[in-house]
Write an enzyme that holds these catalytic residues in place. Sequence first.
Site, mmCIF file in Angstrom:
data_model
loop_
_atom_site.group_PDB
_atom_site.id
_atom_site.type_symbol
_atom_site.label_atom_id
_atom_site.label_comp_id
_atom_site.label_asym_id
_atom_site.label_seq_id
_atom_site.Cartn_x
_atom_site.Cartn_y
_atom_site.Cartn_z
ATOM 1 C CG ASP A 9 -2.956 32.062 -4.260
ATOM 2 O OD1 ASP A 9 -3.923 32.372 -3.541
ATOM 3 O OD2 ASP A 9 -2.940 32.242 -5.488
ATOM 4 C CG ASP B 220 -7.894 32.591 -7.277
ATOM 5 O OD1 ASP B 220 -8.967 33.071 -6.882
ATOM 6 O OD2 ASP B 220 -7.028 33.251 -7.858
ATOM 7 C CG ASN C 249 11.794 -10.451 6.368
ATOM 8 O OD1 ASN C 249 10.573 -10.553 6.434
ATOM 9 N ND2 ASN C 249 12.430 -9.316 6.613
ATOM 10 C CG ASP D 102 10.841 -7.697 2.656
ATOM 11 O OD1 ASP D 102 9.628 -7.555 2.829
ATOM 12 O OD2 ASP D 102 11.671 -7.681 3.583
ATOM 13 C CG ASP E 260 -2.284 31.821 -10.320
ATOM 14 O OD1 ASP E 260 -2.733 32.527 -9.392
ATOM 15 O OD2 ASP E 260 -2.746 31.852 -11.478
ATOM 16 C CD GLU F 187 12.900 -6.253 6.091
ATOM 17 O OE1 GLU F 187 12.978 -7.398 5.636
ATOM 18 O OE2 GLU F 187 12.280 -5.985 7.135
ATOM 19 C CG ASN G 124 5.877 -15.794 9.337
ATOM 20 O OD1 ASN G 124 5.047 -16.670 9.139
ATOM 21 N ND2 ASN G 124 6.549 -15.210 8.352
#
Length: 906
Positions: free
Chosen positions: A652, A373, A741, A745, A648, A331, A716
């Site tokens: 392009d 280029d 958990n 985390d 540039d 999560e 787990n």
Amino acid sequence: MTMLTPRTPTKLAPPGRARRERKAAELESRTRAVGERLVEVSARPGIRVLQDVDSSRSGLTHAEAALRLERHGYNVVAQERAPLWFVQLGKAYWNPFIGVLVFLAAVMYWQDPEDPGVVILSVMVGVSGLLRFWQEYRSGRAADALKKLVTTTCAVQRRAGSGSGPTTFEVPMDQVVPGDVVRLAAGDLIPADLRLITSKDLMVSQAALSGESLPVAKADTRTNDLGQQETTDPVEADNLCLMGTSVTSGTATGVVVATGADTYFGSMAGSLVGERPQTNFDNGVRRVSFLLIRFMLVMVPVVFTINGLTKGDWNEAFLFGIAVAVGLTPEMLPMVVSANLARGAVAMSKRKVVVKRLNAIQNLGAMDVLCTDKTGTLTEDRIVLDRYLDVHGDEDNEVLEYGYLNAHFQTGLRNLMDQAVIDRVNEAEEVVVDARFSMVDEIPFDFARRRMSVVLNRNSLVGDLGRSEHVMITKGAVEEVLDLCTHMRDRGERVELTEQLRWHVTRIAEDNNRKGLRVLAVATRTIATPRDTYTVADEDQLTLIGFLAFLDPPKADAARALQGLADKGIAVKVVTGDNDLVAARVCADVGIDVGHVVLGSEIDALDDAGLRALAARTTVFAKVNPVQKARIVRALQAEGHTVGFLGDGINDAAALRDADVGISVDTAVDIAKESADIILLEKDLTVLEQGVIQGRTTFGNTMKYIKMTASSNFGNVFSVLVASAFIPFQPMLAIMLLVQNLVYDISQLATPWDRMDEEYLRRPRNWDAKGIFRFMVTIGPVSSIFDISMFLIMWNVFAANSEASQSLFQSGWFIEGLLSQTLIVHMIRTRKIPFIQSRASWPVMVMTILAVLTGLWLPFSPLAPSLGFVALPASYFPWLIGVLLAYCALTQFVKTWYIRTFNTWL
């Protein structure tokens, strides 16, 4: 010749592919239509063009300009705009993992509005989305600040009323309208598409449209000119100046024939905005996300069913199943990814790189092909005189001296090659040009003759004192000058230029052309009957002196930068609109294996399959247009490569958008910067190399999180399945699973600040959903072995084998499970032996220590009763230490076997 080994293309067609193909078709069709209209304007007489736009040489009145601004709108091209903040906030939560958590929280709330698990899930969702939103919002604001143009006004000729004379005003470029008469001078941006009315010595840089590094000469025009019929390309029309280009020298006036989206520039820009294609990063996250969600959809019903059947409490089994679903969901993935990307953006900003889209950082690390280029990237973006040669190809100072006299005495505005000659003489101390020469007359350059001449008075220092003579010095295109030569200078002697010698000197010029040099011929003539004025007819019976050869030199560090990219596993392909010979020479000079140079005309003759094969084995593409550049990028992507594009110009922009990571510079045209994901404050491949390293570090730390979480959570759940089948009570309460958990985390939030092993940074890194699944099912069950060992210890040693003692069992497994998960952070983060051969960064060390201390503290804390914990006996901890040490040893053994078997880890 550089050969790329094709990677296995994904079988899953990228979403929006048909939409991208439609965009490409729209770009080509719209650009062609606008180009045809401009060619028609170019072909019409100048007076007719003024009538068509209802204007005159004096320009519009202020009132007419105001009405036209209201009718045609502002002179701006289509640009992507950042969404409003609340739209960005909503998109930050648009993630499959967050969707799963929101759904699970809603179900838990429906079951029991006071369930503390609802609060835990809400905290996870809220913090994850807010952090991602804040990082992307800040990055977007920084990028917006970069896009502002420095030059925002242009000189427009307008009148106060119908009877008054014209006055020149500086007006904002976005307020230029069709019919305006614009005055141009050196350094000006062309604000719209113009049909030239008058011009003198006008040189225009069209690199943003054509890729040509040298300025292009425009013809002298008059209001009664008959137009131009020779070209079908508006960029090549010498009586048009197009939006997006700029004046390098000369002066002109032109009438505006198109503004905004109706310009040639705007036709490309308008077709480029909209939804971007899915990038390699986007597709990788999507595949991994749905792999884990599919796994969860299989495992959770199994856990729910087993617990319901064995325990008989279906409501408790349902809540436990939800907790298992949360345990299987990484999560914090959006939060960890956002933190990773934000840290990468900060690190890159210190190296003169602005990151517009955070995802592009990881794409930069995954990039294995860079299309770039030539001009300004491999070269210094300036013209220098590379050599001055006699008719035999040997260096000759006399050629340099005559070239200098021609450049120095001309009265017209000098172009870049003239300046290069002057600069070279200033640097060459052995060449001395004294006061023997004075100006008599000149025959200016024009675009039919492609040459210019000066006539100088030369005072002789030998023979009769005071004697002088006129000498004509002509410099220009080789073919045109040779046609006028009857003799040549051969080692100080004037000899007749026979057909054999003409072939010989032509070959000298061609040999230099093949080396990528732009060659001009220099010739002279001594005038037998001096006079005050001379004409084109006097350019005759010339004596060829030699050649001047010019080069846009490669950067001193380009070869080292290219080698650095090659060492990182990145193949560089040069994709330029410039001359093929010039491109080949520059590429060879910087160490690129050129091979066969493919021209744009060859690309048009190939279908997509043919282009994929050609692109894989080609290093240099020259004379390519915007559509062809984008096709090259898509062809490489179809072969499974992660493609970066550095450019540039407007030419392009399409390729920048289609590439996995578009890279531009802050001096680029607006639409190129808009299309890019990353903007360099210096056009330097060395900066890119540092960005690649940062991208791979970011990617590696993200993969650490995914593999840590996926494998430990899988282990787990596997343990839960075993415990549920054989233990008469819940092996752990749902709230315990959620707390475990959450603590785990939070400990992983320091992952973005971890370091990567040097070996990991040496090659491109890509998402591999199958590899993640293989890793999960291989490494995950290792923890289950020791979970089951702890079950047996709690059941047999501590007699936690009945419902009355289930809290002791659950508390013992909670600590062992949390600590083993925390240890896996250090086991997985490196291929090496943790703590000995490779140590984590101090933020990771601190966070994992805090997680361990939290896990040990909770069963003894005031929170223990509400969470279902009981205090553990002291005799538990020696058993815990033994289990954890054995777990680390077996994990290192399995890791070594896994690396040898699959030749991969993270």
